[in-house]
Design a protein around this motif. Structure first.
Motif, PDB file in Angstrom:
ATOM      1  N   GLU A  98       0.837  -1.207   0.000  1.00 42.42           N
ATOM      2  CA  GLU A  98       0.000   0.000   0.000  1.00 42.42           C
ATOM      3  C   GLU A  98       0.868   1.251   0.000  1.00 42.42           C
ATOM      4  N   TYR A  99       1.927   1.231   0.811  1.00 41.69           N
ATOM      5  CA  TYR A  99       2.828   2.386   0.853  1.00 41.69           C
ATOM      6  C   TYR A  99       3.469   2.618  -0.509  1.00 41.69           C
ATOM      7  N   MET A 100       3.937   1.548  -1.162  1.00 39.01           N
ATOM      8  CA  MET A 100       4.567   1.686  -2.477  1.00 39.01           C
ATOM      9  C   MET A 100       3.570   2.258  -3.491  1.00 39.01           C
ATOM     10  N   ARG A 101       2.342   1.760  -3.471  1.00 40.35           N
ATOM     11  CA  ARG A 101       1.329   2.256  -4.403  1.00 40.35           C
ATOM     12  C   ARG A 101       1.066   3.749  -4.165  1.00 40.35           C
ATOM     13  N   GLU A 102       0.909   4.132  -2.896  1.00 45.84           N
ATOM     14  CA  GLU A 102       0.667   5.545  -2.590  1.00 45.84           C
ATOM     15  C   GLU A 102       1.853   6.419  -2.988  1.00 45.84           C
ATOM     16  N   TYR A 103       3.058   5.951  -2.737  1.00 47.89           N
ATOM     17  CA  TYR A 103       4.248   6.719  -3.110  1.00 47.89           C
ATOM     18  C   TYR A 103       4.301   6.907  -4.624  1.00 47.89           C
ATOM     19  N   ARG A 104       4.062   5.823  -5.355  1.00 49.76           N
ATOM     20  CA  ARG A 104       4.080   5.894  -6.813  1.00 49.76           C
ATOM     21  C   ARG A 104       2.992   6.829  -7.339  1.00 49.76           C
ATOM     22  N   LEU A 105       1.830   6.782  -6.729  1.00 50.80           N
ATOM     23  CA  LEU A 105       0.746   7.680  -7.150  1.00 50.80           C
ATOM     24  C   LEU A 105       1.109   9.149  -6.885  1.00 50.80           C
ATOM     25  N   ARG A 106       1.740   9.435  -5.756  1.00 49.17           N
ATOM     26  CA  ARG A 106       2.175  10.813  -5.480  1.00 49.17           C
ATOM     27  C   ARG A 106       3.192  11.283  -6.518  1.00 49.17           C
ATOM     28  N   LYS A 107       4.122  10.394  -6.871  1.00 46.90           N
ATOM     29  CA  LYS A 107       5.112  10.734  -7.903  1.00 46.90           C
ATOM     30  C   LYS A 107       4.415  10.967  -9.235  1.00 46.90           C
ATOM     31  N   ALA A 108       3.429  10.136  -9.553  1.00 46.66           N
ATOM     32  CA  ALA A 108       2.680  10.289 -10.799  1.00 46.66           C
ATOM     33  C   ALA A 108       1.947  11.633 -10.823  1.00 46.66           C
ATOM     34  N   CYS A 109       1.360  12.017  -9.706  1.00 46.93           N
ATOM     35  CA  CYS A 109       0.670  13.311  -9.628  1.00 46.93           C
ATOM     36  C   CYS A 109       1.637  14.453  -9.931  1.00 46.93           C
ATOM     37  N   MET A 110       2.818  14.371  -9.361  1.00 43.49           N
ATOM     38  CA  MET A 110       3.816  15.414  -9.607  1.00 43.49           C
ATOM     39  C   MET A 110       4.178  15.470 -11.092  1.00 43.49           C
ATOM     40  N   LYS A 111       4.323  14.303 -11.708  1.00 44.01           N
ATOM     41  CA  LYS A 111       4.678  14.269 -13.132  1.00 44.01           C
ATOM     42  C   LYS A 111       3.523  14.750 -13.999  1.00 44.01           C
ATOM     43  N   LEU A 112       2.303  14.459 -13.603  1.00 41.36           N
ATOM     44  CA  LEU A 112       1.147  14.944 -14.357  1.00 41.36           C
ATOM     45  C   LEU A 112       1.106  16.464 -14.362  1.00 41.36           C
ATOM     46  N   VAL A 113       1.459  17.049 -13.237  1.00 35.83           N
ATOM     47  CA  VAL A 113       1.395  18.503 -13.090  1.00 35.83           C
ATOM     48  C   VAL A 113       2.609  19.195 -13.706  1.00 35.83           C
ATOM     49  N   LYS A 114       3.787  18.617 -13.523  1.00 29.51           N
ATOM     50  CA  LYS A 114       5.019  19.316 -13.890  1.00 29.51           C
ATOM     51  C   LYS A 114       5.569  18.962 -15.271  1.00 29.51           C
ATOM     52  N   ARG A 150      -4.768  16.291 -14.420  1.00 33.71           N
ATOM     53  CA  ARG A 150      -3.807  17.206 -15.053  1.00 33.71           C
ATOM     54  C   ARG A 150      -4.522  18.457 -15.557  1.00 33.71           C
ATOM     55  N   LYS A 151      -5.643  18.272 -16.235  1.00 31.09           N
ATOM     56  CA  LYS A 151      -6.392  19.396 -16.797  1.00 31.09           C
ATOM     57  C   LYS A 151      -6.885  20.324 -15.687  1.00 31.09           C
ATOM     58  N   GLU A 152      -7.472  19.754 -14.648  1.00 28.43           N
ATOM     59  CA  GLU A 152      -7.980  20.575 -13.543  1.00 28.43           C
ATOM     60  C   GLU A 152      -6.848  21.329 -12.855  1.00 28.43           C
ATOM     61  N   TRP A 153      -5.713  20.683 -12.702  1.00 28.55           N
ATOM     62  CA  TRP A 153      -4.563  21.338 -12.067  1.00 28.55           C
ATOM     63  C   TRP A 153      -4.079  22.510 -12.921  1.00 28.55           C
ATOM     64  N   HIS A 154      -3.969  22.262 -14.228  1.00 34.54           N
ATOM     65  CA  HIS A 154      -3.494  23.320 -15.127  1.00 34.54           C
ATOM     66  C   HIS A 154      -4.508  24.457 -15.207  1.00 34.54           C
ATOM     67  N   ASP A 155      -5.813  24.129 -15.237  1.00 29.88           N
ATOM     68  CA  ASP A 155      -6.858  25.160 -15.251  1.00 29.88           C
ATOM     69  C   ASP A 155      -6.788  25.998 -13.983  1.00 29.88           C
ATOM     70  N   CYS A 156      -6.610  25.337 -12.852  1.00 30.84           N
ATOM     71  CA  CYS A 156      -6.507  26.035 -11.560  1.00 30.84           C
ATOM     72  C   CYS A 156      -5.289  26.945 -11.551  1.00 30.84           C
ATOM     73  N   ASP A 157      -4.181  26.455 -12.079  1.00 30.16           N
ATOM     74  CA  ASP A 157      -2.944  27.226 -12.127  1.00 30.16           C
ATOM     75  C   ASP A 157      -3.091  28.447 -13.029  1.00 30.16           C
ATOM     76  N   LYS A 158      -3.780  28.278 -14.163  1.00 31.09           N
ATOM     77  CA  LYS A 158      -4.003  29.407 -15.090  1.00 31.09           C
ATOM     78  C   LYS A 158      -4.848  30.469 -14.408  1.00 31.09           C
ATOM     79  N   ASN A 159      -5.877  30.066 -13.686  1.00 39.86           N
ATOM     80  CA  ASN A 159      -6.762  31.017 -13.003  1.00 39.86           C
ATOM     81  C   ASN A 159      -6.028  31.787 -11.908  1.00 39.86           C
ATOM     82  N   ARG A 160      -5.081  31.169 -11.281  1.00 38.86           N
ATOM     83  CA  ARG A 160      -4.302  31.845 -10.231  1.00 38.86           C
ATOM     84  C   ARG A 160      -3.410  32.923 -10.817  1.00 38.86           C
TER      85      ARG A 160
END
Length: 162
Positions: A98-114, A150-160
């Motif tokens: 479970e920890y590995m899955r959560e860690y990988r998902l957090r890394k994936a979120c960062m890559k989706l955004v960045k 990714r889309k929601e994050w980028h939309d939120c970032d554009k609005n800021r």
């Protein structure tokens, strides 16, 4: 406390007063050392388990893109597979998987955004297998798809920045 009080109750003029007082004070010190010793043991035990957890978590952070077996984590911390499961449950209230899955998902979120990498690339880079499996566990965890995230994050970032 009783031994300290007994020391004050001794008659200074009695035969063997100094030896009896020294004996009472020695017993007080031994009692204090016994208390401190058990607390020190607990600190060392926690330090040892913390070091083992740190070794396993560092291994995950360094190798998250690869297939990681629980046996490899246990070997990294010089413990058994069963002890590995027990430590993760004790310290993080989840299994190593479970920890590995959560860690990988957090890394994936960062890559989706960045990054602009594709979902398939991100799934592979984060050790999450195929894009369909990645999408499935991502939706289970975040209640949205990786593309929508990714889309929601980028939309939120554009609005800021407006």
């Amino acid at each position: 406390m009783q031994k300290i009080c007994a020391g004050f109750d001794l008659d200074e003029g009695s035969w063997g007063y100094e030896i009896t007082l020294r004996q009472l004070l020695t017993e007080v010190w031994l009692g204090l050392l016994d208390i401190a010793g058990s607390e020190t043991e607990e600190i060392h035990k926690n330090k040892d388990t913390d070091e083992k957890m740190k070794a396993m978590m560092c291994y995950i952070q360094e190798h998250y893109a690869e297939t990681i077996l629980v046996e490899q984590l246990a070997e990294e911390a010089h413990i058994s597979k069963r002890a590995c499961f027990r430590l993760f449950q004790e310290k993080l209230h989840m299994s190593p998987l479970e920890y590995m899955r959560e860690y990988r998902l957090r890394k994936a979120c960062m890559k989706l955004v960045k990054t602009e990498a594709s979902v398939t690339e991100i799934a592979h880079d984060c050790g999450l297998g195929t894009s369909s499996y990645f999408g499935k566990i991502f939706r289970e965890h975040y209640n949205t798809s990786p593309v929508r995230y990714r889309k929601e994050w980028h939309d939120c970032d554009k609005n800021r920045h407006k």
